[in-house]
Design a protein around this motif. Structure first.
Motif, PDB file in Angstrom:
ATOM      1  N   ARG A   1     -49.445 -13.141 128.184  1.00 42.64           N
ATOM      2  CA  ARG A   1     -48.096 -13.194 128.752  1.00 42.64           C
ATOM      3  C   ARG A   1     -47.839 -12.100 129.786  1.00 42.64           C
ATOM      4  NH1 ARG A   1     -45.276 -14.261 122.904  1.00 42.64           N
ATOM      5  NH2 ARG A   1     -46.162 -16.342 122.548  1.00 42.64           N
ATOM      6  N   PRO A   2     -48.276 -10.843 129.574  1.00 40.74           N
ATOM      7  CA  PRO A   2     -48.063  -9.842 130.633  1.00 40.74           C
ATOM      8  C   PRO A   2     -48.698 -10.245 131.961  1.00 40.74           C
ATOM      9  CG  PRO A   2     -48.642  -8.753 128.578  1.00 40.74           C
ATOM     10  CD  PRO A   2     -48.863 -10.230 128.362  1.00 40.74           C
ATOM     11  N   ALA A   3     -49.846 -10.922 131.906  1.00 37.85           N
ATOM     12  CA  ALA A   3     -50.531 -11.320 133.139  1.00 37.85           C
ATOM     13  C   ALA A   3     -49.755 -12.401 133.886  1.00 37.85           C
ATOM     14  CB  ALA A   3     -51.946 -11.805 132.818  1.00 37.85           C
TER      15      ALA A   3
ATOM     16  N   ALA B   1     -46.863 -10.866 135.556  1.00 42.06           N
ATOM     17  CA  ALA B   1     -47.305 -10.200 136.786  1.00 42.06           C
ATOM     18  C   ALA B   1     -47.485 -11.221 137.908  1.00 42.06           C
ATOM     19  CB  ALA B   1     -48.614  -9.451 136.537  1.00 42.06           C
TER      20      ALA B   1
ATOM     21  N   SER C   1     -46.068  -4.623 138.277  1.00 42.36           N
ATOM     22  CA  SER C   1     -46.203  -5.731 137.326  1.00 42.36           C
ATOM     23  C   SER C   1     -47.654  -5.901 136.902  1.00 42.36           C
ATOM     24  CB  SER C   1     -45.681  -7.030 137.948  1.00 42.36           C
ATOM     25  OG  SER C   1     -44.300  -6.929 138.208  1.00 42.36           O
ATOM     26  N   TRP C   2     -48.564  -5.689 137.840  1.00 41.90           N
ATOM     27  CA  TRP C   2     -49.987  -5.748 137.491  1.00 41.90           C
ATOM     28  C   TRP C   2     -50.349  -4.608 136.540  1.00 41.90           C
ATOM     29  CZ3 TRP C   2     -54.023  -2.304 138.248  1.00 41.90           C
ATOM     30  CH2 TRP C   2     -55.314  -2.813 137.987  1.00 41.90           C
TER      31      TRP C   2
ATOM     32  N   SER D   1     -49.414  -5.285 133.020  1.00 47.13           N
ATOM     33  CA  SER D   1     -50.138  -6.410 132.427  1.00 47.13           C
ATOM     34  C   SER D   1     -51.486  -6.007 131.853  1.00 47.13           C
ATOM     35  CB  SER D   1     -50.353  -7.512 133.479  1.00 47.13           C
ATOM     36  OG  SER D   1     -51.333  -7.129 134.442  1.00 47.13           O
TER      37      SER D   1
ATOM     38  N   GLU E   1     -50.563  -1.600 126.867  1.00 49.50           N
ATOM     39  CA  GLU E   1     -49.652  -2.143 125.864  1.00 49.50           C
ATOM     40  C   GLU E   1     -49.091  -1.079 124.915  1.00 49.50           C
ATOM     41  OE1 GLU E   1     -47.181  -4.647 124.137  1.00 49.50           O
ATOM     42  OE2 GLU E   1     -48.418  -5.132 125.894  1.00 49.50           O
TER      43      GLU E   1
ATOM     44  N   SER F   1     -40.769  -7.077 134.246  1.00 46.33           N
ATOM     45  CA  SER F   1     -41.838  -7.824 133.582  1.00 46.33           C
ATOM     46  C   SER F   1     -41.935  -7.450 132.105  1.00 46.33           C
ATOM     47  CB  SER F   1     -43.182  -7.558 134.272  1.00 46.33           C
ATOM     48  OG  SER F   1     -43.181  -8.050 135.594  1.00 46.33           O
ATOM     49  N   SER F   2     -41.749  -6.180 131.797  1.00 42.17           N
ATOM     50  CA  SER F   2     -41.874  -5.729 130.413  1.00 42.17           C
ATOM     51  C   SER F   2     -40.735  -6.245 129.544  1.00 42.17           C
ATOM     52  CB  SER F   2     -41.923  -4.206 130.355  1.00 42.17           C
ATOM     53  OG  SER F   2     -43.144  -3.720 130.889  1.00 42.17           O
TER      54      SER F   2
ATOM     55  N   VAL G   1     -41.762  -9.687 128.547  1.00 38.44           N
ATOM     56  CA  VAL G   1     -42.833  -9.669 127.551  1.00 38.44           C
ATOM     57  C   VAL G   1     -42.278  -9.310 126.175  1.00 38.44           C
ATOM     58  CG1 VAL G   1     -44.948  -8.479 126.842  1.00 38.44           C
ATOM     59  CG2 VAL G   1     -44.645  -9.170 129.226  1.00 38.44           C
TER      60      VAL G   1
END
Length: 468
Positions: free
Chosen positions: A151-153, A156, A331-332, A335, A340, A390-391, A394
């Motif tokens: 999901r983080p990817a 991103a 964002s990258w 990810s 994490e 983004s976080s 997530v």
């Protein structure tokens, strides 16, 4: 027993092989390209339409109604978000996403063919409703179709989808408006709908269709939440109107809007949101504080550079262009799997960067400060936003049960959109009140927004469900 264990092993091995390919592996490639294309469409619309909006308003003799072309989009999107959350949780995200894309395109056509400003605003409202359906449905797709580690990817990827539109959108739409007319900017974008429809919908039907619990049947829609969403949209519209018309009589729609807005929002967002209760409520609150403070400040950056430092609109716009790259880079960063364990710390750092960028921007009101200071500051601010936005997405999916992903995603987007409306209205009212003194007026916009961002930095310390 041995056969059962063997079967479980085979299933686990298949899942492992699918995950190994990442979001662009064979198992997820078509879906990833499709839903990122949906976000790309929304991003291109946001940057392109904003560029030609002044031209459209002048031609339709509607400059006095200019702000409603923006607030109309945001207010109807709030209803779309709540409806999409219910729709996706009960019947799956497919129908909500397809309907949203259709409404988004239809609104563009209505605005692009409008002969008067009120019809143009109506088209923007239809478009906003579709956009609200789409963004929540996409989040539900991510929650259902991607394992937690991917999901983080994909988040991103959503951020990266804003990079090209933020750079190319204003130039392309400006050229189209100059050579073909502003209407073709609106009428051309719906053609881009075909790609995300063709790629995403079949994959969503296969991977994320239907209710979460197929055996439990399809529960009825919660009509009370839909009524609350309508109250939020109407209340936000009235508050926005009152903030733009600073006459004593405007207190009436302002008070009425607040009376509708506040109780409805308290019931739509997770309990404890406004006191920053630990866990999900703080995630939702942080999304609003970060997005609202940053967007409200950013909206005044080009105006400040044009009116106070004499830049052309094009140069003023380009002062923000690098932010798309730094946002995507952040964002990258978030990810990466090794980041994490440090997600909450990254978000605190991100909000500090946002607050600093907003506070530094009005320094260019001093003639001795180089104009490029804003571009540098905004690049750092966008890096902070890339870490935070983004976080929050997530974390929201991580903290949501599958059957609640739609409703919670709607709450996240409501916090985002509503904060934009309220803080933009607040900043606009402060600026209008102090407009005769440019330096004071801009300071009254940026410094309070920096303070809001600092409150967001504190909220990042409350994101875990319990103290560790």
């Amino acid at each position: 027993m041995a056969a059962l264990e063997s079967s479980d092993s085979v299933v686990a091995d298949i899942a492992r092989r699918e995950d190994e390919g990442g979001v662009l592996g064979r198992a997820h490639r078509a879906l990833s390209v499709g839903i990122v294309s949906v976000v790309l469409l929304i991003a291109f619309e946001a940057t392109a339409i904003g560029t030609v909006m002044p031209v459209a308003a002048r031609e339709l003799d509607g400059v006095s109604l200019y702000a409603f072309a923006f607030s109309g989009y945001f207010t109807t999107s709030l209803t779309g978000m709540v409806l999409a959350g219910q729709w996706a949780d009960r019947r799956g995200p497919l129908a909500a996403l397809a309907t949203g894309i259709g409404a988004f395109a239809a609104g563009l056509v209505v605005s692009g063919t409008a002969q008067v400003m009120w019809v143009f605003i109506l088209g923007r409202a239809v478009q906003g409703f579709g956009g609200g359906l789409v963004i929540v449905a996409v989040y539900v797709v991510v929650g259902r179709a991607y394992p937690e580690r991917l999901r983080p990817a994909i988040m991103a990827g959503f951020a990266a989808a804003w990079v090209v539109p933020s750079i190319v959108g204003p130039l392309a739409s400006g050229a189209v408006a100059e050579h073909l007319g502003w209407r073709w900017v609106f009428l051309g974008i719906p053609l881009l709908v075909l790609l995300p429809l063709g790629l995403a919908l079949p994959q969503i039907r296969r991977r994320a269709g239907g209710p979460v619990d197929h055996d439990a049947g399809t529960p009825a829609f919660d009509r009370r939440r839909i009524r609350l969403a309508l109250a939020v949209s109407l209340g936000a519209g009235l508050v926005q109107y009152a903030a733009q018309d600073l006459r004593p009589l405007s207190l009436v729609p302002g008070v009425l809007g607040a009376a509708l807005l506040v109780p409805a929002v308290l019931r739509l967002l997770p309990r404890g949101t406004y006191r920053a209760a630990r866990g999900l409520p703080s995630v939702v609150l942080l999304r609003g504080l970060s997005a609202g403070s940053f967007i409200a400040a950013e909206s005044f950056v080009p105006l400040m550079l044009v009116t106070q430092r004499g830049l052309s609109p094009t140069l003023a716009g380009f002062s923000l262009a690098a932010g798309g790259l730094t946002w995507a880079a952040a964002s990258w960063v978030q990810s990466r799997a090794r980041m994490e364990p440090y997600r909450e710390r990254l978000m605190t750092f991100g909000m500090v960067l946002v607050a600093a960028a907003i506070a530094v921007a009005p320094a260019v009101l001093v003639p001795a400060v180089p104009v490029w200071t804003v571009a540098v500051a905004w690049g750092f601010g966008c890096f902070g936003m890339g870490l935070v936005i983004s976080s929050t997405s997530v974390l929201l999916l991580k903290l949501s049960a599958p059957s609640e992903a739609g409703a919670n995603s709607a709450a996240l987007q409501i916090s985002d959109a509503l904060s934009n409306v309220v803080l933009l209205a607040t900043a606009g009212a402060a600026f209008a009140t102090l407009g005769s003194d440019g330096t004071t007026a801009f300071a009254a916009v940026f410094l309070p927004m920096a303070a809001v961002a600092l409150v967001g930095a504190w909220v990042t310390t409350r994101l875990r469900a319990s103290a560790e």
